[in-house]
Every structure is written in C-alpha cells, then in structure tokens.
Design a protein around this motif. Sequence first.
Motif, PDB file in Angstrom:
ATOM      1  N   PHE A  84       0.836  -1.206   0.000  1.00 17.81           N
ATOM      2  CA  PHE A  84       0.000   0.000   0.000  1.00 17.81           C
ATOM      3  C   PHE A  84       0.871   1.257   0.000  1.00 17.81           C
ATOM      4  CE2 PHE A  84      -1.999   3.396   2.471  1.00 17.81           C
ATOM      5  CZ  PHE A  84      -3.167   3.600   1.744  1.00 17.81           C
ATOM      6  N   ALA A  85       1.876   1.277   0.883  1.00 18.05           N
ATOM      7  CA  ALA A  85       2.778   2.434   0.944  1.00 18.05           C
ATOM      8  C   ALA A  85       3.518   2.612  -0.377  1.00 18.05           C
ATOM      9  CB  ALA A  85       3.770   2.258   2.095  1.00 18.05           C
ATOM     10  N   SER A  86       3.923   1.490  -0.977  1.00 15.94           N
ATOM     11  CA  SER A  86       4.604   1.573  -2.275  1.00 15.94           C
ATOM     12  C   SER A  86       3.661   2.110  -3.345  1.00 15.94           C
ATOM     13  CB  SER A  86       5.124   0.194  -2.678  1.00 15.94           C
ATOM     14  OG  SER A  86       6.076  -0.282  -1.742  1.00 15.94           O
ATOM     15  N   GLY A  87       2.373   1.692  -3.274  1.00 13.32           N
ATOM     16  CA  GLY A  87       1.401   2.211  -4.233  1.00 13.32           C
ATOM     17  C   GLY A  87       1.216   3.706  -4.106  1.00 13.32           C
ATOM     18  N   VAL A  88       1.190   4.194  -2.873  1.00 12.38           N
ATOM     19  CA  VAL A  88       1.069   5.645  -2.651  1.00 12.38           C
ATOM     20  C   VAL A  88       2.285   6.366  -3.241  1.00 12.38           C
ATOM     21  CG1 VAL A  88       0.984   7.451  -0.896  1.00 12.38           C
ATOM     22  CG2 VAL A  88      -0.380   5.380  -0.610  1.00 12.38           C
ATOM     23  N   MET A  89       3.475   5.799  -3.051  1.00  7.54           N
ATOM     24  CA  MET A  89       4.684   6.413  -3.609  1.00  7.54           C
ATOM     25  C   MET A  89       4.635   6.448  -5.132  1.00  7.54           C
ATOM     26  SD  MET A  89       7.646   4.775  -1.168  1.00  7.54           S
ATOM     27  CE  MET A  89       8.927   5.458  -2.223  1.00  7.54           C
ATOM     28  N   LEU A  90       4.183   5.338  -5.741  1.00  7.23           N
ATOM     29  CA  LEU A  90       4.106   5.281  -7.200  1.00  7.23           C
ATOM     30  C   LEU A  90       3.101   6.294  -7.737  1.00  7.23           C
ATOM     31  CD1 LEU A  90       4.203   1.405  -7.766  1.00  7.23           C
ATOM     32  CD2 LEU A  90       6.035   3.042  -8.228  1.00  7.23           C
ATOM     33  N   LEU A  91       1.955   6.422  -7.050  1.00  9.17           N
ATOM     34  CA  LEU A  91       0.943   7.368  -7.495  1.00  9.17           C
ATOM     35  C   LEU A  91       1.367   8.815  -7.262  1.00  9.17           C
ATOM     36  CD1 LEU A  91      -2.252   5.531  -6.195  1.00  9.17           C
ATOM     37  CD2 LEU A  91      -1.537   5.786  -8.567  1.00  9.17           C
ATOM     38  N   THR A  92       2.234   9.025  -6.271  1.00 11.66           N
ATOM     39  CA  THR A  92       2.676  10.388  -5.951  1.00 11.66           C
ATOM     40  C   THR A  92       3.810  10.835  -6.865  1.00 11.66           C
ATOM     41  OG1 THR A  92       2.041  10.077  -3.626  1.00 11.66           O
ATOM     42  CG2 THR A  92       3.541  11.892  -4.139  1.00 11.66           C
ATOM     43  N   PHE A  93       4.849  10.002  -6.981  1.00 14.06           N
ATOM     44  CA  PHE A  93       6.039  10.394  -7.746  1.00 14.06           C
ATOM     45  C   PHE A  93       5.950  10.021  -9.222  1.00 14.06           C
ATOM     46  CE2 PHE A  93       7.529   9.897  -3.329  1.00 14.06           C
ATOM     47  CZ  PHE A  93       8.035  11.166  -3.119  1.00 14.06           C
ATOM     48  N   LYS A  94       5.065   9.101  -9.575  1.00 13.50           N
ATOM     49  CA  LYS A  94       4.767   8.729 -10.960  1.00 13.50           C
ATOM     50  C   LYS A  94       6.013   8.437 -11.803  1.00 13.50           C
ATOM     51  CE  LYS A  94       2.144  12.357 -11.636  1.00 13.50           C
ATOM     52  NZ  LYS A  94       1.203  13.307 -12.253  1.00 13.50           N
ATOM     53  N   PRO A  95       6.782   7.393 -11.451  1.00 16.86           N
ATOM     54  CA  PRO A  95       7.885   7.006 -12.332  1.00 16.86           C
ATOM     55  C   PRO A  95       7.397   6.438 -13.655  1.00 16.86           C
ATOM     56  CG  PRO A  95       7.581   5.378 -10.594  1.00 16.86           C
ATOM     57  CD  PRO A  95       6.673   6.522 -10.266  1.00 16.86           C
ATOM     58  N   TYR A  96       6.141   6.037 -13.704  1.00 22.34           N
ATOM     59  CA  TYR A  96       5.495   5.605 -14.942  1.00 22.34           C
ATOM     60  C   TYR A  96       4.001   5.850 -14.789  1.00 22.34           C
ATOM     61  CZ  TYR A  96       4.824   1.446 -12.036  1.00 22.34           C
ATOM     62  OH  TYR A  96       4.519   0.600 -11.004  1.00 22.34           O
ATOM     63  N   VAL A  97       3.312   5.927 -15.921  1.00 17.91           N
ATOM     64  CA  VAL A  97       1.861   6.133 -15.926  1.00 17.91           C
ATOM     65  C   VAL A  97       1.228   5.071 -16.814  1.00 17.91           C
ATOM     66  CG1 VAL A  97       2.020   8.615 -15.495  1.00 17.91           C
ATOM     67  CG2 VAL A  97       2.009   7.779 -17.845  1.00 17.91           C
ATOM     68  N   VAL A  98      -0.099   5.027 -16.786  1.00 17.40           N
ATOM     69  CA  VAL A  98      -0.822   4.065 -17.613  1.00 17.40           C
ATOM     70  C   VAL A  98      -0.507   4.314 -19.086  1.00 17.40           C
ATOM     71  CG1 VAL A  98      -3.116   3.301 -18.343  1.00 17.40           C
ATOM     72  CG2 VAL A  98      -2.669   3.772 -15.935  1.00 17.40           C
ATOM     73  N   GLY A  99      -0.170   3.247 -19.811  1.00 13.93           N
ATOM     74  CA  GLY A  99       0.176   3.354 -21.222  1.00 13.93           C
ATOM     75  C   GLY A  99       1.661   3.309 -21.508  1.00 13.93           C
ATOM     76  N   ASP A 100       2.505   3.456 -20.478  1.00 17.68           N
ATOM     77  CA  ASP A 100       3.950   3.406 -20.674  1.00 17.68           C
ATOM     78  C   ASP A 100       4.409   1.957 -20.869  1.00 17.68           C
ATOM     79  OD1 ASP A 100       4.196   6.087 -20.486  1.00 17.68           O
ATOM     80  OD2 ASP A 100       5.100   6.123 -18.492  1.00 17.68           O
ATOM     81  N   LEU A 101       5.415   1.784 -21.711  1.00 21.02           N
ATOM     82  CA  LEU A 101       6.077   0.491 -21.865  1.00 21.02           C
ATOM     83  C   LEU A 101       7.220   0.445 -20.864  1.00 21.02           C
ATOM     84  CD1 LEU A 101       6.449  -2.184 -23.452  1.00 21.02           C
ATOM     85  CD2 LEU A 101       7.987  -0.941 -24.988  1.00 21.02           C
ATOM     86  N   VAL A 102       7.177  -0.508 -19.934  1.00 20.72           N
ATOM     87  CA  VAL A 102       8.129  -0.538 -18.825  1.00 20.72           C
ATOM     88  C   VAL A 102       8.641  -1.960 -18.616  1.00 20.72           C
ATOM     89  CG1 VAL A 102       7.030   1.398 -17.633  1.00 20.72           C
ATOM     90  CG2 VAL A 102       6.304  -0.926 -17.125  1.00 20.72           C
TER      91      VAL A 102
END
Length: 267
Positions: A106-124
Amino acid sequence: MQKYIDQITSMAIEYAPKILLALLTLIVGFWIIKKISNLLSNTLDKRKVDETVKPFFLSLVSVGLKVLLLFTVAGMFGVETASFIAIFGAMAFAIGMALQGSLGHFASGVMLLTFKPYVVGDLVELGGKVGVVEAIQIFNTILLTPDNKKVIIPNGVVTSDVILNISGQGEIRVDMTFGIGYSDDIDHAKKVIQLVADSCPQVLTTKPVDIFVSELGDSSVNFAVRPWAKSEHYWDVYFYMHEQLKKGFDDAKIEIPFPQRTVHLQK
C-alpha cells in the motif's frame, strides 16, 4: 406500568431533539461531503491530475471526512469519542502488524501514485517483466505483455527493484543488430540499410538513423542500426526493419551469414 410509560416518555422527550439533530447532521454532513468531493474532482480535472491518482485521492478524502462526521454525531449523544479513538488506534495497530506485507505494498502504491515514475500506457520493465502499464492500483501494478498476457506485480516488488521506463519520454530508439558476410561491401550494405529505414513510415525523420559497424564477429560483420520512433511505434519499426532488410539484402545480393560447418572426409 404507568411508571415505565412515564420514564419512556421522558426519555423520548429528552433524546428526540438529539436524535433529530443527529439525523439532520448526518444528512447535511453527507451532502456537504459529496459537494466537497465533486468540487475536488473538478479541481483535479482542471489541473489535469493523472487518472491513476484521482480515484485514490478522492476516496481517501471522502472516507476521512465521513469518519470525522460519525465521531461528531457520536459526540452529540454524549459519547466519549476519546475512548473510541483510542480503541480505533489500537485496532489499526493490530491490523497493521497482521498485514505488514500488504501495508508495505500500500505504501509503495502511494509512492508510485505520488512520484509517478510511470503512468498508464507506458512500456516498462518491472520485476523482470516487460509490458504496457494497464493499471496502477493501491497494492499492485498490472502489465499487459506483448503476447497479451496480464502480469500482476505487487507494488512492494516494484519499488524495491530497478524501474525501467522504456517509453515514458515519448520517443524511443530502436536498437537492432544485423550481420553481413565478410565478402560483402560495407558501404553498399549501409546504403541498403538507410534506404529501408527511410522507407519505414514510423521512423522519425527529425533524428538521424545511426548505422555503424559494431563488431567483427566470428562469421559476420555486424552493424548496429538505431532508428528513432514514437514510443507506441516501437514494435512496428522493429518488425518492419527486420522483414524489409531481409528483402533488401536479398535484392542487393548481400549475404546474411548463418552458422555453417564444413566436414572433410578422409579415406
């Protein structure tokens, strides 16, 4: 019997205004919370906040306001809310200890949503898996691989490893290697490769195509070919170049080496 009726009547008279006030507070409170949520949603839309962050943020604000409203209504009946807060805190601590792993995700999800190292549609590339980001959830990130497989990766795994965002910059270089025989002309091969790259509609014309000899292999002279394309056209360019270069080399009588073995028979 009359005594009990009188007690019930007096209690009803005493608590009826409180109950009505509590119901009115709940109705008005939920209406205000809904208005605040709508106002916040419109503000986020105007500021073009990422769609993956918006639902999580709205639900967090809505739940927090509703909890405060319920505590307020309980206080109107003379309930000691401090004890409820203490009990709630103890329960939250116990649940947190039991769900350490999930809370970490959950904490990692909050970090991903906050700092956005990638977004929906990115090839990662996440956790050793390559795919297009289909959804970023609170506990997991969902990838869609090139062969149409859905991969669900826990967010704790994502943030504890290297995150490779392949297409997040909008443009991407398509790195490829092609080999020709040692008896073939290098300059002629370069011209064929350039013509094929120029004929590909997805290759960007604003950037040059890098074509140079990268290795003198055991059985071939290897070219590094690096055209640029829009991120969403990566695979289109990759497959086009391989197919058309095979045809181009065939038309130009340029050999594409492959492993061979010569056997000498001795009598």
